[in-house]
Design a protein around this motif. Structure first.
Motif, PDB file in Angstrom:
ATOM      1  N   MET A  56     -12.020   6.912  21.683  1.00  0.00           N
ATOM      2  CA  MET A  56     -11.887   5.647  20.975  1.00  0.00           C
ATOM      3  C   MET A  56     -12.247   5.797  19.500  1.00  0.00           C
ATOM      4  O   MET A  56     -11.547   5.297  18.609  1.00  0.00           O
ATOM      5  CB  MET A  56     -12.801   4.602  21.639  1.00  0.00           C
ATOM      6  CG  MET A  56     -12.802   3.237  20.978  1.00  0.00           C
ATOM      7  SD  MET A  56     -11.233   2.376  21.230  1.00  0.00           S
ATOM      8  CE  MET A  56     -11.616   0.816  20.437  1.00  0.00           C
ATOM      9  N   VAL A  57     -13.356   6.513  19.234  1.00  0.00           N
ATOM     10  CA  VAL A  57     -13.770   6.714  17.844  1.00  0.00           C
ATOM     11  C   VAL A  57     -12.704   7.489  17.080  1.00  0.00           C
ATOM     12  O   VAL A  57     -12.380   7.175  15.920  1.00  0.00           O
ATOM     13  CB  VAL A  57     -15.136   7.434  17.799  1.00  0.00           C
ATOM     14  CG1 VAL A  57     -15.479   7.838  16.371  1.00  0.00           C
ATOM     15  CG2 VAL A  57     -16.234   6.564  18.384  1.00  0.00           C
ATOM     16  N   VAL A  62      -8.164   7.278  12.603  1.00  0.00           N
ATOM     17  CA  VAL A  62      -6.840   7.708  12.139  1.00  0.00           C
ATOM     18  C   VAL A  62      -6.457   6.968  10.856  1.00  0.00           C
ATOM     19  O   VAL A  62      -6.035   7.575   9.861  1.00  0.00           O
ATOM     20  CB  VAL A  62      -5.791   7.484  13.239  1.00  0.00           C
ATOM     21  CG1 VAL A  62      -4.387   7.728  12.681  1.00  0.00           C
ATOM     22  CG2 VAL A  62      -6.056   8.398  14.417  1.00  0.00           C
ATOM     23  N   ALA A  63      -6.615   5.635  10.841  1.00  0.00           N
ATOM     24  CA  ALA A  63      -6.213   4.847   9.670  1.00  0.00           C
ATOM     25  C   ALA A  63      -7.084   5.146   8.452  1.00  0.00           C
ATOM     26  O   ALA A  63      -6.549   5.442   7.360  1.00  0.00           O
ATOM     27  CB  ALA A  63      -6.242   3.359  10.013  1.00  0.00           C
ATOM     28  N   PRO A  64      -8.420   5.098   8.547  1.00  0.00           N
ATOM     29  CA  PRO A  64      -9.227   5.418   7.357  1.00  0.00           C
ATOM     30  C   PRO A  64      -9.010   6.836   6.843  1.00  0.00           C
ATOM     31  O   PRO A  64      -8.989   7.065   5.626  1.00  0.00           O
ATOM     32  CB  PRO A  64     -10.664   5.222   7.846  1.00  0.00           C
ATOM     33  CG  PRO A  64     -10.559   4.303   9.010  1.00  0.00           C
ATOM     34  CD  PRO A  64      -9.274   4.645   9.664  1.00  0.00           C
ATOM     35  N   SER A  65      -8.841   7.801   7.759  1.00  0.00           N
ATOM     36  CA  SER A  65      -8.634   9.178   7.306  1.00  0.00           C
ATOM     37  C   SER A  65      -7.300   9.329   6.584  1.00  0.00           C
ATOM     38  O   SER A  65      -7.191  10.105   5.626  1.00  0.00           O
ATOM     39  CB  SER A  65      -8.697  10.134   8.500  1.00  0.00           C
ATOM     40  OG  SER A  65      -7.687   9.816   9.459  1.00  0.00           O
ATOM     41  N   SER A  66      -6.281   8.573   7.009  1.00  0.00           N
ATOM     42  CA  SER A  66      -4.997   8.628   6.299  1.00  0.00           C
ATOM     43  C   SER A  66      -5.136   8.072   4.888  1.00  0.00           C
ATOM     44  O   SER A  66      -4.513   8.579   3.946  1.00  0.00           O
ATOM     45  CB  SER A  66      -3.934   7.850   7.071  1.00  0.00           C
ATOM     46  OG  SER A  66      -4.262   6.467   7.132  1.00  0.00           O
ATOM     47  N   ALA A  67      -5.975   7.029   4.728  1.00  0.00           N
ATOM     48  CA  ALA A  67      -6.204   6.480   3.392  1.00  0.00           C
ATOM     49  C   ALA A  67      -6.880   7.508   2.493  1.00  0.00           C
ATOM     50  O   ALA A  67      -6.501   7.691   1.322  1.00  0.00           O
ATOM     51  CB  ALA A  67      -7.051   5.211   3.494  1.00  0.00           C
ATOM     52  N   LEU A  68      -7.872   8.200   3.010  1.00  0.00           N
ATOM     53  CA  LEU A  68      -8.550   9.231   2.221  1.00  0.00           C
ATOM     54  C   LEU A  68      -7.604  10.374   1.883  1.00  0.00           C
ATOM     55  O   LEU A  68      -7.651  10.933   0.782  1.00  0.00           O
ATOM     56  CB  LEU A  68      -9.767   9.753   2.993  1.00  0.00           C
ATOM     57  CG  LEU A  68     -10.900   8.745   3.229  1.00  0.00           C
ATOM     58  CD1 LEU A  68     -11.987   9.366   4.100  1.00  0.00           C
ATOM     59  CD2 LEU A  68     -11.483   8.268   1.901  1.00  0.00           C
ATOM     60  N   TYR A  69      -6.744  10.711   2.817  1.00  0.00           N
ATOM     61  CA  TYR A  69      -5.783  11.798   2.601  1.00  0.00           C
ATOM     62  C   TYR A  69      -4.814  11.437   1.468  1.00  0.00           C
ATOM     63  O   TYR A  69      -4.533  12.257   0.581  1.00  0.00           O
ATOM     64  CB  TYR A  69      -5.025  12.056   3.893  1.00  0.00           C
ATOM     65  CG  TYR A  69      -4.013  13.165   3.812  1.00  0.00           C
ATOM     66  CD1 TYR A  69      -4.401  14.492   3.723  1.00  0.00           C
ATOM     67  CD2 TYR A  69      -2.646  12.882   3.835  1.00  0.00           C
ATOM     68  CE1 TYR A  69      -3.469  15.508   3.645  1.00  0.00           C
ATOM     69  CE2 TYR A  69      -1.708  13.888   3.765  1.00  0.00           C
ATOM     70  CZ  TYR A  69      -2.119  15.199   3.667  1.00  0.00           C
ATOM     71  OH  TYR A  69      -1.194  16.202   3.581  1.00  0.00           O
ATOM     72  N   VAL A  70      -4.321  10.200   1.468  1.00  0.00           N
ATOM     73  CA  VAL A  70      -3.395   9.754   0.415  1.00  0.00           C
ATOM     74  C   VAL A  70      -4.098   9.737  -0.937  1.00  0.00           C
ATOM     75  O   VAL A  70      -3.539  10.183  -1.955  1.00  0.00           O
ATOM     76  CB  VAL A  70      -2.839   8.358   0.758  1.00  0.00           C
ATOM     77  CG1 VAL A  70      -2.083   7.767  -0.425  1.00  0.00           C
ATOM     78  CG2 VAL A  70      -1.922   8.431   1.968  1.00  0.00           C
ATOM     79  N   ALA A  71      -5.333   9.223  -0.980  1.00  0.00           N
ATOM     80  CA  ALA A  71      -6.078   9.187  -2.241  1.00  0.00           C
ATOM     81  C   ALA A  71      -6.295  10.593  -2.789  1.00  0.00           C
ATOM     82  O   ALA A  71      -6.173  10.831  -4.001  1.00  0.00           O
ATOM     83  CB  ALA A  71      -7.412   8.471  -2.027  1.00  0.00           C
ATOM     84  N   ASN A 101      -1.469   0.808  -3.573  1.00  0.00           N
ATOM     85  CA  ASN A 101      -0.106   0.564  -3.118  1.00  0.00           C
ATOM     86  C   ASN A 101       0.253   1.441  -1.923  1.00  0.00           C
ATOM     87  O   ASN A 101       0.819   0.964  -0.939  1.00  0.00           O
ATOM     88  CB  ASN A 101       0.867   0.810  -4.271  1.00  0.00           C
ATOM     89  CG  ASN A 101       2.309   0.582  -3.867  1.00  0.00           C
ATOM     90  OD1 ASN A 101       2.675  -0.469  -3.377  1.00  0.00           O
ATOM     91  ND2 ASN A 101       3.135   1.600  -4.053  1.00  0.00           N
ATOM     92  N   SER A 102      -0.092   2.717  -1.979  1.00  0.00           N
ATOM     93  CA  SER A 102       0.269   3.636  -0.895  1.00  0.00           C
ATOM     94  C   SER A 102      -0.499   3.323   0.383  1.00  0.00           C
ATOM     95  O   SER A 102       0.091   3.240   1.469  1.00  0.00           O
ATOM     96  CB  SER A 102       0.006   5.084  -1.332  1.00  0.00           C
ATOM     97  OG  SER A 102       0.733   5.414  -2.492  1.00  0.00           O
ATOM     98  N   VAL A 103      -1.815   3.158   0.258  1.00  0.00           N
ATOM     99  CA  VAL A 103      -2.618   2.855   1.446  1.00  0.00           C
ATOM    100  C   VAL A 103      -2.247   1.495   2.015  1.00  0.00           C
ATOM    101  O   VAL A 103      -2.149   1.317   3.234  1.00  0.00           O
ATOM    102  CB  VAL A 103      -4.120   2.915   1.093  1.00  0.00           C
ATOM    103  CG1 VAL A 103      -4.966   2.460   2.278  1.00  0.00           C
ATOM    104  CG2 VAL A 103      -4.503   4.327   0.675  1.00  0.00           C
ATOM    105  N   GLY A 104      -2.019   0.529   1.141  1.00  0.00           N
ATOM    106  CA  GLY A 104      -1.619  -0.795   1.615  1.00  0.00           C
ATOM    107  C   GLY A 104      -0.312  -0.765   2.377  1.00  0.00           C
ATOM    108  O   GLY A 104      -0.155  -1.450   3.396  1.00  0.00           O
ATOM    109  N   ALA A 105       0.639   0.029   1.882  1.00  0.00           N
ATOM    110  CA  ALA A 105       1.923   0.136   2.579  1.00  0.00           C
ATOM    111  C   ALA A 105       1.750   0.770   3.958  1.00  0.00           C
ATOM    112  O   ALA A 105       2.355   0.311   4.942  1.00  0.00           O
ATOM    113  CB  ALA A 105       2.901   0.954   1.733  1.00  0.00           C
ATOM    114  N   ALA A 113      -0.349  -1.560  15.314  1.00  0.00           N
ATOM    115  CA  ALA A 113      -0.946  -0.457  16.068  1.00  0.00           C
ATOM    116  C   ALA A 113      -2.438  -0.344  15.786  1.00  0.00           C
ATOM    117  O   ALA A 113      -3.244  -0.098  16.698  1.00  0.00           O
ATOM    118  CB  ALA A 113      -0.246   0.851  15.718  1.00  0.00           C
ATOM    119  N   MET A 114      -2.824  -0.541  14.541  1.00  0.00           N
ATOM    120  CA  MET A 114      -4.227  -0.450  14.159  1.00  0.00           C
ATOM    121  C   MET A 114      -5.052  -1.544  14.841  1.00  0.00           C
ATOM    122  O   MET A 114      -6.134  -1.283  15.396  1.00  0.00           O
ATOM    123  CB  MET A 114      -4.337  -0.571  12.635  1.00  0.00           C
ATOM    124  CG  MET A 114      -5.720  -0.332  12.071  1.00  0.00           C
ATOM    125  SD  MET A 114      -5.647  -0.200  10.258  1.00  0.00           S
ATOM    126  CE  MET A 114      -4.997  -1.819   9.845  1.00  0.00           C
TER     127      MET A 114
END
Length: 748
Positions: A56-57, A62-71, A101-105, A113-114
């Motif tokens: 579960m953790v 998945v979502a926060p790590s994708s935001a960090l990856y994009v940044a 813009n990228s993370v928001g999209a 899903a989130m």
């Protein structure tokens, strides 16, 4: 692509419903569970093990790590460009805007899903032996709020509070403040940060992004709220999809036909899927629930029909609204003047005033409004008013129904003769039209008697003042119109008040801005053709609609140059040279007016930003204007004038439809506000001086006079024949002396 992914995620929610799905849907939903970040589909047990809490953790990260990856990618890109020596390209990258813009999209596309992943511990199904409940996503975990389930619930709450709620709050704040932020200097950066939220939709439906997120939230909550009640799950899922599908079909928010079609089509197909599942399912103990729900639908249907019927009956017996004044005018000549009079009447009397431009849905109802829903007919008499069939019909209906009437006489109006108002001549007096007044009970005899009634001494009439300038001419007219009529004596009043009751209007014309009628430095100027009432009225309407927004951008306020016609020339030059910007309202004859051309040349010579606004009557000049008209008027200085006019017309003009409705004018006024510089523009290429440069200023009146004198002084020798003898007479010197005397008198 985003619509497709959102639709697939919504289908993934169906797998969480406590419904027995038939094949092949059951296998398809198992594949779709990947979009809800179900790591079991990816066989991730080798990494996180079979621990439900760890799984579960990992799903929530998945979502926060994708935001960090994009940044990280955006920051690396900027540093890489700097190391390559591409400083200009690196400076153009606004890290905060691009990350938002990228993370928001990404979050918007995968929002369903989130949220569904975070709600998984709360979605449970009932055991067949009624011994308890298990999680739909992980049947090995019992929903008893103990042990692993309690830990999963805590992870779920933490995800909602730390990820979902902040994201929704940011989106809601950006949407609510969209219109307000558009008027600030940070508008461009704000749009870049939330490009994913606004640029996919039409400007009129900028708020549809948050509606999409609301739909996803409601759909995800269905299996949580109606746990283990399949009939209600299917019913409310259908209601949500149909409601937002109807809203989308009404608004058509997406840019382009295909996205709107895909959005509506996907919702309809999902509803059909729910209907198919409901037909093949055997719900136990569902008869009572379905019976109650069907009864509510039946009652709601007839209640809606009753409300509509009652509203129609009420509307029939209570016609509304009632208009205290009805403005009758000739739209082609006085659309802006009538609109400005309507605005002043409504502001001063706080009562309604009818103008046909606001009610274009059914023009044939105009006569009914005059007949039953009008208190006083106000006829604005210009040169063509009494020749228009619509105006003739409105005046005749008011005469037949004994309505009160008042006439505002413009200086262009010439009263028809008694012969023209004879019954046999009235048809020739009216402009030709296919519109048949006889169908509405208005005959030539009625029109003849109505015109005599309107123009007689017993009807209130007011000549618009000729000694007033700018908005004062209209304000004095409204002051007269709204005052109580005298109980006896003449009803015709010339518009030249010298004192007493009529003198107050001279003080109020400049109250729309802090500067009033004062030409303060760094204020926003509005230039229109002076002496043209239609142009002055259009400028006054524009000033009234933008004044509040302008005060936030320009502390010195704004000033309408038509209100200061008789001010000292040097004072006007100083104001133009130091102006924040100048709005140039282009109307019929603007480029033939030397005074307005002078404003344009002075402003552009001093690098004052100019915002061209064109009315429907303005015609853009052709090549003949630059090749013939300007050289004929200004001689050697025509080249400089042409350069300034071309510089102005290179800018995209903002249309200002004076005959449009209030809604149209509001939108166009907002477009003008968007063109106003957010700060006083200075720099190497744009300097604004505090005083006009004598070298920069070019007196067009003097140039026009000098060129005319030059043409007459070098004119041809004319030959006259008198009494059979031939006598040559040159008029060059005589014309020069006469014109010089006239110009000297004008200058004095």
């Amino acid at each position: 692509l985003g619509l497709t992914v959102s639709a697939v995620q919504t289908l993934g929610i169906f797998a969480s419903l406590t419904v027995s799905w038939m094949e092949p849907l059951k296998s398809m939903f198992k594949v779709l569970s990947l979009v809800s970040f179900d790591l079991k589909v990816m066989k991730a047990e080798c990494v996180v093990g079979n621990n439900s809490v760890a799984n579960m953790v990992a799903r929530q990260l998945v979502a926060p790590s994708s935001a960090l990856y994009v940044a990280a990618i955006i920051v690396f890109k900027k540093k890489y460009l700097i190391r390559r020596g591409q400083a200009a390209a690196a400076a153009a990258i606004d890290v905060a805007s691009q990350v938002m813009n990228s993370v928001g999209a990404i979050f918007q596309v995968f929002f369903v899903a989130m949220l569904l992943s975070a709600l998984m511990p709360l979605i449970c199904y009932k055991h067949p032996n009624d011994l308890g409940h298990s999680m739909v996503g992980d049947p090995a975990v019992l929903c008893n709020n103990e042990g692993d389930h309690l830990s999963l619930v805590m992870v779920s709450v933490a995800t909602i509070l730390l990820v979902v709620v902040p994201y929704l709050a940011i989106i809601a704040s950006a949407t609510v403040g969209y219109r307000t932020r558009m008027g600030h200097t940070s508008a461009s950066r704000h749009l870049q940060m939330f490009r994913f939220l606004f640029f996919r939709y039409h400007p009129s439906a900028y708020y549809f992004g948050i509606l999409t997120l609301l739909r996803g939230t409601l759909v995800c909550l269905v299996p949580v709220v109606f746990r283990d009640v399949p009939p209600l799950q299917l019913l409310f899922m259908t209601l949500i999809l149909l409601f937002f599908c109807s809203l989308q079909l009404h608004l058509k928010p997406w840019r382009g036909t295909l996205p709107n079609f895909v959005d509506a089509g996907s919702n309809i197909l999902m509803v059909l899927l729910i209907v198919a599942v409901a037909m093949t399912s055997d719900f136990e103990d569902a008869d009572s629930l379905l019976g109650i729900f069907s009864g509510l639908i039946f009652v709601g249907l007839f209640a809606g029909i009753g409300v509509v019927a009652f509203f129609n009956v009420y509307k029939y017996f209570q016609p509304a609204p009632f208009f205290a004044h009805f403005l009758c005018h000739h739209k082609a000549q006085a659309a802006a003047q009538a609109r400005y009079l309507q605005i002043l009447i409504m502001q001063r009397s706080r009562s309604s005033c009818f103008l046909d431009s606001d009610h274009l849905s059914n023009l044939e109802e105009l006569f009914d409004i005059v007949r039953t829903r009008c208190g006083k007919l106000v006829v604005y008499l210009t040169s063509e008013t009494l020749r228009r069939p619509w105006c003739a019909g409105e005046i005749s209906i008011a005469y037949q129904t004994h309505r009160r009437a008042a006439a505002i006489v413009h200086r262009s109006f010439s009263s028809p003769t008694l012969e023209q108002m004879e019954v046999q001549n009235i048809a020739g007096f009216l402009a030709t039209s296919d519109f048949k007044l006889v169908e509405y009970g208005v005959t030539h005899d009625v029109i003849s008697r109505a015109y005599r009634w309107l123009l007689c001494d017993n009807t209130q009439k007011f000549d618009m003042p000729t000694d007033a300038v700018g908005r004062c001419r209209f304000e004095s007219t409204v002051v007269w119109l709204l005052r109580k009529p005298a109980s006896h004596g003449a009803q015709h009043h010339p518009g030249t008040p010298k004192g007493g009751e009529g003198a107050s209007w001279r003080l109020s014309s400049g109250g729309n801005s802090p500067s009033g009628n004062r030409l303060l430095p760094k204020c926003l100027l509005v230039s229109s053709r002076p002496g043209d009432d239609e142009a002055v009225a259009a400028a006054a309407i524009l000033v009234g609609k933008i004044q509040e927004a302008v005060l936030d951008l320009v502390p010195s306020g704004l000033c309408l140059l038509a209100d200061v016609e008789h001010r000292d020339e040097q004072e006007v030059l100083d104001a133009i040279a130091s102006a924040h910007a100048m709005i140039v309202l282009l109307t019929e004859g603007s480029l033939e007016c030397t005074e307005q051309l002078q404003h344009i040349v002075d402003a552009l010579s001093d690098d004052v930003p100019c915002i061209p606004v064109n009315s429907p009557s303005f015609r853009f000049p052709g090549q003949n204007f630059f090749d013939c008209d300007l050289p004929l008027r200004f001689g050697k200085k025509a080249g400089s004038v042409e350069a300034r006019v071309r510089e102005l017309l290179k800018c995209i003009t903002v249309p200002f439809t004076t005959y449009g409705s209030q809604q149209v004018l509001d939108v166009q006024a907002d477009a003008v506000v968007q063109r106003i510089p957010r700060q006083l523009m200075t720099g190497p290429g744009l300097q604004v001086s505090s005083k006009p440069s004598s070298k920069r200023h070019m007196d067009l009146v003097e140039a026009e006079q000098s060129n005319t004198i030059s043409r007459l002084s070098t004119g041809p020798t004319h030959t006259f024949t008198r009494s059979g003898s031939r006598e040559e007479s040159s008029i060059g010197n005589q014309g020069l002396a006469l014109l010089t005397a006239v110009c000297t008198e004008i200058t004095c």
